[in-house]
Every structure is written in structure tokens, then in C-alpha cells.
Design a protein around this motif. Structure first.
Motif, PDB file in Angstrom:
ATOM      1  N   ASP A 153      51.881  71.317  21.643  1.00 19.19           N
ATOM      2  CA  ASP A 153      51.659  72.376  21.852  1.00 19.19           C
ATOM      3  C   ASP A 153      51.648  72.810  23.307  1.00 19.19           C
ATOM      4  OD1 ASP A 153      51.930  75.277  21.808  1.00 19.19           O
ATOM      5  OD2 ASP A 153      50.250  75.475  20.335  1.00 19.19           O
ATOM      6  N   LEU A 212      45.384  77.598  27.777  1.00 18.55           N
ATOM      7  CA  LEU A 212      43.720  77.430  27.129  1.00 18.55           C
ATOM      8  C   LEU A 212      42.988  76.639  28.004  1.00 18.55           C
ATOM      9  CD1 LEU A 212      44.393  76.586  23.301  1.00 18.55           C
ATOM     10  CD2 LEU A 212      42.935  78.396  24.296  1.00 18.55           C
ATOM     11  N   ASP A 269      50.914  82.099  21.593  1.00 21.40           N
ATOM     12  CA  ASP A 269      50.538  82.716  20.477  1.00 21.40           C
ATOM     13  C   ASP A 269      49.864  84.002  20.798  1.00 21.40           C
ATOM     14  OD1 ASP A 269      51.452  81.080  18.634  1.00 21.40           O
ATOM     15  OD2 ASP A 269      49.481  79.717  18.538  1.00 21.40           O
ATOM     16  N   ASN A 313      50.561  76.593  24.762  1.00 23.28           N
ATOM     17  CA  ASN A 313      49.334  77.151  24.458  1.00 23.28           C
ATOM     18  C   ASN A 313      48.372  76.405  24.949  1.00 23.28           C
ATOM     19  OD1 ASN A 313      49.789  79.537  22.703  1.00 23.28           O
ATOM     20  ND2 ASN A 313      50.696  78.199  21.482  1.00 23.28           N
ATOM     21  N   TYR A 352      54.480  82.376  29.052  1.00 23.56           N
ATOM     22  CA  TYR A 352      54.161  83.637  28.459  1.00 23.56           C
ATOM     23  C   TYR A 352      54.923  83.733  27.176  1.00 23.56           C
ATOM     24  CZ  TYR A 352      52.661  88.219  27.356  1.00 23.56           C
ATOM     25  OH  TYR A 352      52.177  89.426  26.547  1.00 23.56           O
TER      26      TYR A 352
END
Lengths: 310, 311
Positions: free
Chosen positions: A197, A204, A280, A200, A276
Motif C-alpha cells: 500500500d 504514514l 484512506d 498510505n 492524496y
């Protein structure tokens, strides 16, 4: 990845004991584009090949092209899902996965990929990417702000120690999310994400780094002034290169540099719309509304750590 | 408050955990150079002087220091009460010295001599988790963390998921406190953690870390699409000790107090700290807090309010 003789022999045996010639060639063609077994073996078309010969050729070709893990990933899918409605149980799969783990690659069933075991190694191509082939990446461009001011106003050893500390928590943060450091030059660098992923994970990591920097400034900073970072997060597709000076010339990377240096405030992570759009909800909720900066539509992670006046 | 020791041997200062300095005296006339302000406690080391010189030093001291005491490592003084009749504020024999002289004793001396009440109770030093004695009172840093989940949010998680979140919450806390702290009381939705008094900085770091890591923790660890709301408070106080799981009958005003903070005034995204805790941390950290309203007789301080971003 290095394929030792024992694993090579086991893979050959697995192929010819599990599949017939036609299916072995099918497997090879799923991994290597336009695979022609006769061209590879040099045998004329009118001479039938045995499963054993075919298996040996396919495995050796995959090893030579550094596509052995791709082959195994396809065999795992074939084993679990079959092909054209038929089941194809593949023998010795678990044993082969164990051999591969010993070479530093762990199988991740969620994304059906062998990934580097980062406790053992973390190479800049994840042990999988081929020089010159196109891939999609997300990446973070990180910069320690006012580096020369820190250097001027602190002892050299203190600056080195503080930067080592910062680099250590950054490394810990991106390795945890399977990122790789493409280059680091003392006061900043480039981190890339390829597996899983990637959108994300990149955001993160950026959020985590900004938050860890906050804790660093509160508890661990030995320098005269707080350390600030600027981070930009962007995405793009381009040919992989292990040469940092080649990577720097790609447009998406140059854009990440520009966004970081010109449009990112201190202690902020700026995220481009390419990233963006694939995030999520929790992460989009954690970013500001879009901000137009020059030609860029950016979203900021800009945590408020101010005293509440309520 | 300062401590000055008149004597010959530097070693004597090692009995003090509070800061002290040696005023070396080779001959009696050197004492005339001593200047002690009213806040300074001057001790005379009995071992450094002959009987005759010791008496001379005491006589001189009575005019030069308002607070003075005697250190008697070998218990040579047979009637210590006589010292008090002459105005002494303290007497430390060999047994007392072995337990080390901390700041709290000095506050008691000050209180005794000046009549000003310094609120302090001498508590045992923290001996290590394995050596705590059941029902005995010890000082601790208290860190309480509570899931602040509305019924609506609970419903949206579903019962099974909520149970999993509670399990993960306690596992995370057990992991971050390492062997330094103790997860002491919990009902699954909150946890009271204890730390030895000297680990106030560690407790503060954990509290801030939990608040600042809210996004990665919620997304990657709890695997939910909303920030898991938590309320957090820090306090320094005392409680009788019992092992984990046997805390049902504990009566402690400090334990009640920290539970009340969480239930009545705590808000997600902010760390609340009592004045007692703030006093335990280095000043550079107390700047992270501002004074809030008083609660149950304690001054309360609150940290910055962490909000991911303003839309």
C-alpha cells in the motif's frame, strides 16, 4: 536473489512432478514475456521435450533473468486458485518458501509477494526491481531545515549525534513500512515505497517522522535550537536505477524536491494530489483542505500542538 | 536550602543524596571564614575533630549559623539530646547516615526549627518492583489512560471489534512501559500505570507518545478509520502496594483522585497533570504545560492540544 543449487534442484523437481510440459511453458510465459522454449533450448520444434528438460530450462532462465521469485509467486497462485477451472497442486512449495526465507525474503500472502526480510537486509531495489524497468513509486523528500545554522551554533560532535538520532528514527519509520532510502546526505534525503500500500505507507511514514521529531525536540535534542524538517510526498512512474544521480533527473523526483523546498512550511508534510487521491479516510481526514501552491494542489499534515485556550 | 559540612573527610558528603558541600577545616580559626545564611544547614563532622576542638567548633557555630547539626558516623556522642538543648537542629548517627540523607529530612529540619509547615512525609525509597511489600505505602508516578469511546462509536466498531481494540490497547501499554512501569489496574477500557518516582520523564514521554502517535496507531495497529480517542492524566502520590490482580481493597486518596480526573475533567488529545507531578519533572518539561483550573484541591496543568490538522 541468490538461488543455491539445492533450491534450484528442488524447483526443477517441483515443476516436472507437478505439471506437464504444456503447463510448465504456460508458467514460464506468465513470468517471462514472449517465452519460447525451443528458442531457449535450441531444440527443433519437431523434437518433443520432456517435462524434466523443460523444467530445467525454465528454472535456469528465471534464475538468469533474476525472476525466480516472480516464478514462485505465480506457482503459489496456481497452487491456490488453479487455472481455467482445473486445480494444479504444486509439490514442495512450503520447502521452497523456507529456502527463500533463508536467503532473506519472506512471503507476504496479502499481496502475494516475496519481500526482503528487513531484519536481515534492505536493498534499494527491494531485492526485486530490475535496472531500467518501469515501476510506480511513492516517495518522501526530507530536509533538515537550517542545517548550517545548527552547524555554526553547536559543537560538531553534538550536531553529528543529533542528526544520527534523527536519521535512526526516520530509518526505523520507513523500514517498518517497507520503504527504502534511495539517498541520504547528512541533512536530508529521499525515501521510496514500492511494495504493498505505497500511498498510505508513504503518508504514514511522513506523519510518523513529524511526530517523532516533536518527541525528539522535547526529550532528546542536545542542540541549542529545536530541529525542524520539511517533507514532501509525491508519486510517479519511471525506470528504476540504482544510480542516485540518474534518479534525481526524473521529473517526479525533481517535482518532489521543488515541492519540499518551495512549498512546504517547517514541520509540515505536504502531500500531492496524486497521492492524496489514493489515501484512506483516516489519512485524508488528518490533512488540511487543498492549498494551491504555484501549479501544485497540496494537502498538509500540520499537527496542532498548541496550548488549548478553552 | 544549602548544606555545608565542616570537616576533613570528603567521604562524608557521600551520605547525602541532597546536594551538599564540604567546608574543609584544618584548624579551628578557619571557621571564622564560614558565612552561613539563614537557609543554610551547617553540619559538623564529629569524626574530623578531637573532643576539645569539637566543642570549640560547636560554640563558634552557635553564633554563626541559625541551622546546625552534628554528624556522628561512629556514634561517639553519648547524649545527643544535649546538642538539641544547645540549639542543634539535627543529629545524624551511623545508622541514620547509612539510609542516606535526602531532601525530605532537610525540609523536616527546616520545619522543626522555623515552625513553618513544609508539607512532606518521609516515604520509603522505591526498592524495585520485586521488593515491594504488600500493604506498605510507597510513592509512585501514576499514569492513567482511558479509552474515551462514545456509545455511537462503540456501536460502529461492533462488539467483537471493540473487544479486540481493548485487548490491543492493553498489549500496547504493556509493551511501551517495558520493565520500568507496571500496568496495575484495568477494566479493559482504562489502565492505571505505575512508575517509580525517578521515572517521571519516562511516564511523560509515554503519555505524549500516545497522543502524538494517534494516527499511525489507529490506522496500523488498531486498524480503524478514526482516531481512537483517549484521555490521559499524570499524578505523583502514594498508595499502599498490592500485586496486580489483588488491588480490589486498596484505599488511597491519590488513586481516587486520578480516577476522578479521568472521569470528570480529562479531554482527548490533552495530557492533564497534577501539580505534584509537574514538580517532579525538570523545568524544561513543565514548560509543555499551562495551569488549568483547580480540581479537588490540586492545581491541574494541561498539555498542548494535539489535533492532526485543521480543515
Amino acid at each position: 536473489m541468490r538461488v543455491r543449487n539445492a533450491l534450484r534442484s528442488l524447483a526443477i523437481k517441483s515443476l516436472y512432478e507437478s505439471l506437464d510440459v504444456r503447463m510448465i511453458i504456460h508458467v514460464a510465459s506468465q513470468v517471462i514475456e514472449n517465452y519460447d522454449i525451443y528458442e531457449r533450448t535450441g531444440c527443433p520444434h519437431n523434437i518433443p521435450l520432456t517435462a524434466q528438460q523443460t523444467a530445467r530450462q525454465v528454472i535456469d532462465d528465471c534464475i538468469a533473468l533474476d525472476m525466480f521469485l516472480d516464478l514462485l509467486e505465480y506457482l503459489i497462485i496456481l497452487n491456490s486458485r488453479g487455472y481455467m477451472g482445473r486445480e494444479f497442486p504444486i509439490l514442495y512449495l512450503d520447502e521452497m518458501i523456507k529456502h527463500i526465507a533463508a536467503e532473506g525474503f519472506l512471503y507476504n500472502p496479502e499481496i502475494n509477494r516475496f519481500m526482503e526480510d528487513t531484519t536481515k537486509q534492505a536493498t534499494i531495489n527491494w531485492g526485486r526491481l530490475h535496472e531500467g524497468s518501469n515501476y510506480s513509486f511513492t516517495f518522501l523528500k526530507i530536509d533538515i531545515v537550517r542545517n548550517s545554522e545548527h552547524v555554526r551554533s553547536n559543537k560538531k560532535t553534538d550536531v553529528e549525534s543529533a542528526y544520527r538520532h534523527i536519521h535512526a528514527f526516520i530509518t526505523n519509520s520507513f523500514l517498518k513500512r517497507d520503504g527504502r532510502e534511495w539517498f541520504w546526505e547528512g541533512d536530508g534525503g529521499l525515501i521510496a515505497f514500492f511494495n504493498g500500500d505505497i500511498y498510505n505507507n508513504a503518508v504514514l511514514t511522513g506523519i510518523d517522522i513529524i511526530n517523532k521529531l516533536n518527541l525528539f525536540n522535547i526529550f532528546d535534542n542536545i542542540l541549542q535550537k529545536p530541529v525542524s524538517l520539511r517533507i514532501s510526498c509525491h508519486a510517479g512512474t519511471f525506470p528504476f536505477s540504482s544510480n542516485a544521480s540518474v534518479i534525481r533527473k526524473y521529473d517526479p523526483i525533481r517535482e518532489a524536491f521543488e515541492i519540499e523546498s518551495k512549498h512546504t512550511p517547517e514541520n509540515v508534510l505536504s502531500v500531492t494530489v496524486n497521492v492524496y487521491a489514493r489515501l484512506d479516510k483516516l489519512l485524508t481526514d488528518s490533512l488540511t483542505s487543498s492549498i494551491q501552491c504555484d501549479k501544485w494542489k497540496l494537502y498538509y499534515y500540520k499537527p496542532s500542538t498548541e496550548f488549548s485556550c478553552k | 536550602m544549602q548544606i555545608v559540612i565542616l570537616g576533613k573527610y570528603k567521604k562524608i558528603t557521600s551520605f547525602f543524596t541532597a546536594h551538599c558541600s564540604l567546608f574543609p577545616i584544618e584548624n579551628i580559626s578557619a571557621i571564622k571564614k564560614l558565612k552561613a545564611d539563614p537557609d543554610t544547614i551547617v553540619y559538623v563532622d564529629r569524626l574530623s575533630f578531637s573532643h576539645e576542638n569539637f566543642n570549640l567548633v560547636l560554640k563558634e557555630l552557635q553564633t554563626r549559623a541559625s541551622l546546625w547539626g552534628v554528624i556522628d558516623p561512629k556514634n561517639q556522642i553519648t547524649d545527643p539530646a544535649l546538642l538539641f538543648f544547645s540549639g542543634a537542629a539535627d543529629y545524624l548517627n551511623g545508622q541514620v547516615l547509612e539510609k542516606k540523607i535526602s531532601e525530605s529530612r532537610l525540609q523536616q529540619i527546616y520545619s522543626f526549627k522555623t515552625g513553618q509547615n513544609v508539607e512532606h512525609i518521609e516515604l520509603p525509597e522505591f526498592p524495585g518492583w520485586d521488593k515491594l511489600i504488600s500493604r506498605k505505602e510507597y510513592p509512585f508516578i501514576f499514569l492513567i489512560i482511558s479509552l474515551s469511546i462514545s456509545e455511537e462509536l462503540k456501536k460502529s466498531f461492533g462488539e467483537k471489534r471493540f473487544e479486540k481494540i481493548k485487548e490491543l490497547f492493553l498489549n500496547y501499554l504493556s509493551y511501551v512501559i517495558q520493565d520500568t512501569g507496571k500496568l496495575w489496574m484495568t477494566d479493559g477500557t482504562y489502565a492505571l500505570l505505575l512508575f517509580p518516582p525517578e521515572h517521571s520523564e519516562f511516564a511523560l514521554r509515554i503519555a505524549l507518545q500516545i497522543i502524538l502517535n494517534a494516527i499511525p496507531l489507529s490506522y496500523e495497529y488498531y486498524k480503524i478509520q478514526t482516531i481512537l480517542p483517549m484521555t490521559i492524566a499524570l499524578h505523583y502520590g502514594t498508595t499502599p502496594w498490592e500485586k496486580v490482580g489483588k488491588t480490589g481493597n486498596i484505599i488511597s486518596a491519590d488513586i481516587n483522585f486520578i480516577h476522578h480526573i479521568i472521569k470528570k475533567i480529562a479531554k482527548p488529545g490533552i495530557v492533564l497533570a497534577s501539580e505534584e507531578f509537574i514538580k517532579r519533572i525538570p523545568e524544561k518539561y513543565s514548560a509543555l504545560f499551562i495551569k488549568d483550573k483547580k480540581f479537588e484541591g490540586h492545581d491541574i496543568f494541561k498539555s498542548f492540544n494535539y489535533k492532526p490538522s485543521k480543515k
